[in-house]
Design a protein around this motif. Structure first.
Motif, PDB file in Angstrom:
ATOM      1  N   LYS A 160      11.940  18.112  -7.002  1.00 43.08           N
ATOM      2  CA  LYS A 160      12.578  17.481  -5.843  1.00 43.08           C
ATOM      3  C   LYS A 160      11.452  17.007  -4.944  1.00 43.08           C
ATOM      4  O   LYS A 160      10.577  17.787  -4.560  1.00 43.08           O
ATOM      5  N   ILE A 161      11.471  15.717  -4.592  1.00 41.46           N
ATOM      6  CA  ILE A 161      10.394  15.118  -3.808  1.00 41.46           C
ATOM      7  C   ILE A 161      10.986  14.484  -2.554  1.00 41.46           C
ATOM      8  O   ILE A 161      11.677  13.465  -2.643  1.00 41.46           O
ATOM      9  N   PRO A 162      10.741  15.058  -1.378  1.00 39.76           N
ATOM     10  CA  PRO A 162      11.252  14.451  -0.149  1.00 39.76           C
ATOM     11  C   PRO A 162      10.501  13.141   0.143  1.00 39.76           C
ATOM     12  O   PRO A 162       9.265  13.163   0.216  1.00 39.76           O
ATOM     13  N   PRO A 163      11.195  12.017   0.307  1.00 41.93           N
ATOM     14  CA  PRO A 163      10.505  10.751   0.556  1.00 41.93           C
ATOM     15  C   PRO A 163       9.613  10.774   1.803  1.00 41.93           C
ATOM     16  O   PRO A 163       8.565  10.139   1.822  1.00 41.93           O
ATOM     17  N   THR A 200      12.245   3.652  -9.339  1.00 40.64           N
ATOM     18  CA  THR A 200      13.543   3.684  -8.666  1.00 40.64           C
ATOM     19  C   THR A 200      13.401   3.177  -7.240  1.00 40.64           C
ATOM     20  O   THR A 200      12.319   3.227  -6.654  1.00 40.64           O
ATOM     21  N   ALA A 201      14.498   2.706  -6.700  1.00 37.66           N
ATOM     22  CA  ALA A 201      14.563   2.360  -5.284  1.00 37.66           C
ATOM     23  C   ALA A 201      14.842   3.651  -4.524  1.00 37.66           C
ATOM     24  O   ALA A 201      15.815   4.353  -4.816  1.00 37.66           O
ATOM     25  N   GLY A 202      13.982   3.986  -3.594  1.00 34.71           N
ATOM     26  CA  GLY A 202      14.139   5.208  -2.825  1.00 34.71           C
ATOM     27  C   GLY A 202      15.064   5.016  -1.638  1.00 34.71           C
ATOM     28  O   GLY A 202      15.343   3.883  -1.224  1.00 34.71           O
ATOM     29  N   PRO A 203      15.530   6.100  -1.055  1.00 36.29           N
ATOM     30  CA  PRO A 203      16.409   6.014   0.101  1.00 36.29           C
ATOM     31  C   PRO A 203      15.691   5.506   1.346  1.00 36.29           C
ATOM     32  O   PRO A 203      16.332   5.186   2.341  1.00 36.29           O
ATOM     33  N   ASP A 204      14.363   5.420   1.273  1.00 34.42           N
ATOM     34  CA  ASP A 204      13.556   4.969   2.401  1.00 34.42           C
ATOM     35  C   ASP A 204      13.258   3.470   2.364  1.00 34.42           C
ATOM     36  O   ASP A 204      12.485   2.971   3.177  1.00 34.42           O
ATOM     37  N   GLY A 205      13.850   2.732   1.419  1.00 31.90           N
ATOM     38  CA  GLY A 205      13.611   1.292   1.316  1.00 31.90           C
ATOM     39  C   GLY A 205      12.404   0.920   0.481  1.00 31.90           C
ATOM     40  O   GLY A 205      12.136  -0.251   0.252  1.00 31.90           O
ATOM     41  N   ASN A 206      11.645   1.915   0.013  1.00 33.09           N
ATOM     42  CA  ASN A 206      10.493   1.674  -0.844  1.00 33.09           C
ATOM     43  C   ASN A 206      10.866   1.842  -2.305  1.00 33.09           C
ATOM     44  O   ASN A 206      11.912   2.409  -2.625  1.00 33.09           O
ATOM     45  N   LEU A 207       9.994   1.385  -3.176  1.00 32.89           N
ATOM     46  CA  LEU A 207      10.113   1.655  -4.591  1.00 32.89           C
ATOM     47  C   LEU A 207       9.161   2.788  -4.927  1.00 32.89           C
ATOM     48  O   LEU A 207       8.079   2.899  -4.338  1.00 32.89           O
ATOM     49  N   TRP A 208       9.556   3.633  -5.865  1.00 33.14           N
ATOM     50  CA  TRP A 208       8.792   4.806  -6.256  1.00 33.14           C
ATOM     51  C   TRP A 208       8.597   4.782  -7.761  1.00 33.14           C
ATOM     52  O   TRP A 208       9.517   4.445  -8.498  1.00 33.14           O
ATOM     53  N   VAL A 209       7.404   5.142  -8.216  1.00 34.59           N
ATOM     54  CA  VAL A 209       7.122   5.233  -9.639  1.00 34.59           C
ATOM     55  C   VAL A 209       6.559   6.616  -9.958  1.00 34.59           C
ATOM     56  O   VAL A 209       5.959   7.272  -9.098  1.00 34.59           O
ATOM     57  N   THR A 210       6.766   7.044 -11.202  1.00 39.01           N
ATOM     58  CA  THR A 210       6.115   8.247 -11.691  1.00 39.01           C
ATOM     59  C   THR A 210       4.893   7.823 -12.489  1.00 39.01           C
ATOM     60  O   THR A 210       4.865   6.754 -13.098  1.00 39.01           O
ATOM     61  N   GLN A 211       3.889   8.662 -12.452  1.00 40.27           N
ATOM     62  CA  GLN A 211       2.683   8.434 -13.235  1.00 40.27           C
ATOM     63  C   GLN A 211       2.060   9.798 -13.506  1.00 40.27           C
ATOM     64  O   GLN A 211       2.429  10.785 -12.874  1.00 40.27           O
ATOM     65  N   ALA A 212       1.159   9.874 -14.459  1.00 42.80           N
ATOM     66  CA  ALA A 212       0.536  11.157 -14.789  1.00 42.80           C
ATOM     67  C   ALA A 212      -0.093  11.751 -13.530  1.00 42.80           C
ATOM     68  O   ALA A 212      -0.860  11.095 -12.834  1.00 42.80           O
ATOM     69  N   GLY A 213       0.299  12.972 -13.219  1.00 39.66           N
ATOM     70  CA  GLY A 213      -0.272  13.660 -12.073  1.00 39.66           C
ATOM     71  C   GLY A 213       0.357  13.333 -10.739  1.00 39.66           C
ATOM     72  O   GLY A 213      -0.176  13.718  -9.700  1.00 39.66           O
ATOM     73  N   GLY A 214       1.518  12.642 -10.732  1.00 39.98           N
ATOM     74  CA  GLY A 214       2.165  12.395  -9.446  1.00 39.98           C
ATOM     75  C   GLY A 214       3.104  11.218  -9.408  1.00 39.98           C
ATOM     76  O   GLY A 214       3.611  10.755 -10.428  1.00 39.98           O
ATOM     77  N   ALA A 218       6.059  -0.741  -0.956  1.00 35.50           N
ATOM     78  CA  ALA A 218       7.069  -1.610  -0.360  1.00 35.50           C
ATOM     79  C   ALA A 218       7.289  -2.798  -1.288  1.00 35.50           C
ATOM     80  O   ALA A 218       6.329  -3.348  -1.820  1.00 35.50           O
ATOM     81  N   PRO A 219       8.542  -3.220  -1.486  1.00 33.34           N
ATOM     82  CA  PRO A 219       8.787  -4.374  -2.342  1.00 33.34           C
ATOM     83  C   PRO A 219       8.040  -5.625  -1.874  1.00 33.34           C
ATOM     84  O   PRO A 219       7.687  -6.468  -2.690  1.00 33.34           O
ATOM     85  N   ALA A 220       7.755  -5.721  -0.585  1.00 33.51           N
ATOM     86  CA  ALA A 220       7.049  -6.889  -0.064  1.00 33.51           C
ATOM     87  C   ALA A 220       5.577  -6.922  -0.466  1.00 33.51           C
ATOM     88  O   ALA A 220       4.961  -7.989  -0.466  1.00 33.51           O
ATOM     89  N   ASP A 221       5.000  -5.748  -0.831  1.00 39.25           N
ATOM     90  CA  ASP A 221       3.589  -5.719  -1.218  1.00 39.25           C
ATOM     91  C   ASP A 221       3.312  -4.584  -2.201  1.00 39.25           C
ATOM     92  O   ASP A 221       2.804  -3.523  -1.831  1.00 39.25           O
ATOM     93  N   PRO A 222       3.620  -4.798  -3.484  1.00 38.86           N
ATOM     94  CA  PRO A 222       3.413  -3.746  -4.479  1.00 38.86           C
ATOM     95  C   PRO A 222       1.942  -3.421  -4.740  1.00 38.86           C
ATOM     96  O   PRO A 222       1.635  -2.401  -5.339  1.00 38.86           O
ATOM     97  N   THR A 223       1.036  -4.254  -4.273  1.00 38.49           N
ATOM     98  CA  THR A 223      -0.384  -4.009  -4.537  1.00 38.49           C
ATOM     99  C   THR A 223      -0.952  -2.896  -3.668  1.00 38.49           C
ATOM    100  O   THR A 223      -2.028  -2.385  -3.946  1.00 38.49           O
ATOM    101  N   THR A 224      -0.245  -2.516  -2.613  1.00 40.56           N
ATOM    102  CA  THR A 224      -0.753  -1.476  -1.708  1.00 40.56           C
ATOM    103  C   THR A 224       0.043  -0.186  -1.863  1.00 40.56           C
ATOM    104  O   THR A 224       0.489   0.406  -0.884  1.00 40.56           O
ATOM    105  N   ALA A 225       0.203   0.274  -3.083  1.00 42.30           N
ATOM    106  CA  ALA A 225       0.917   1.518  -3.341  1.00 42.30           C
ATOM    107  C   ALA A 225       0.163   2.703  -2.753  1.00 42.30           C
ATOM    108  O   ALA A 225      -1.061   2.685  -2.646  1.00 42.30           O
ATOM    109  N   THR A 226       0.918   3.729  -2.378  1.00 44.56           N
ATOM    110  CA  THR A 226       0.344   4.976  -1.888  1.00 44.56           C
ATOM    111  C   THR A 226       0.638   6.062  -2.911  1.00 44.56           C
ATOM    112  O   THR A 226       1.802   6.346  -3.188  1.00 44.56           O
ATOM    113  N   PRO A 227      -0.402   6.681  -3.486  1.00 43.28           N
ATOM    114  CA  PRO A 227      -0.176   7.740  -4.471  1.00 43.28           C
ATOM    115  C   PRO A 227      -0.005   9.109  -3.809  1.00 43.28           C
ATOM    116  O   PRO A 227      -0.534   9.356  -2.731  1.00 43.28           O
TER     117      PRO A 227
END
Length: 172
Positions: free
Chosen positions: A97-100, A39-53, A58-67
């Motif tokens: 509920k996850i605060p961005p 989903t697109a988050g309210p903070d301008g980032n994209l967020w994904v779910t994955q096992a355990g979190g 950032a849409p500009a650089d999906p390779t540097t995701a923060t888990p």
């Protein structure tokens, strides 16, 4: 960012960007592992779910995701931005509920009436709705974590919110 983003069921790639002209670019990040919901988050980032979190990128650089670890997300599913500006997901019998700005400060809600959450959506009337496959039902969740169960027929898979507070769901 004007593009469509999807998660991939791929051994080597995690997410893909689809531009308006149909160009598909796939990305891999060392910090994403089999992402499910996006989903697109309210903070301008994209967020994904994955096992355990969850993971944020950032849409500009999906390779540097923060888990962000949320061990109770054992069965990751959809994620959405709620009417309260927080991210929301559901896994098995809990809503989260996850605060961005502070994903580690997540709040689990185990007493919502869920048993096998599949999909979550925000509706225009200020609630979140979850398709529950475990017990055929839709569960309406207030932003304080209280749930109201609405029995349904068949195994619910997906759910979407409409413009006037309606919801529609798909079932198996």
């Amino acid at each position: 960012d004007g593009n469509m983003w999807v998660t991939l069921e791929s051994v080597t790639k995690d997410v893909a960007k689809i531009t308006p002209d149909g160009t598909v670019t796939e990305y891999e990040s060392a910090n994403m592992s089999n992402p499910i919901g996006i989903t697109a988050g309210p903070d301008g980032n994209l967020w994904v779910t994955q096992a355990g979190g969850v993971a944020r990128f950032a849409p500009a650089d999906p390779t540097t995701a923060t888990p962000f670890a949320i061990a109770a997300i054992a069965d990751p599913r959809a994620i959405t931005t709620g009417p309260d500006g927080n991210l929301w997901t559901a896994s098995a019998d809990k809503a989260f509920k996850i605060p961005p700005a502070n994903p580690g400060g997540f709040t689990p809600y185990p007493a919502t009436g869920l048993s096998g959450a599949r999909w979550i959506t925000a509706s225009s009337d200020g609630y979140l709705w979850v398709a529950d496959f475990g017990v055929p039902q839709a569960v309406r969740i207030a932003t304080d974590g209280t749930g109201t169960v609405f029995p349904a027929l068949g195994g619910l898979q997906g759910i979407a919110g409409g413009a006037a507070g309606q919801v529609a769901y798909s079932q198996q």
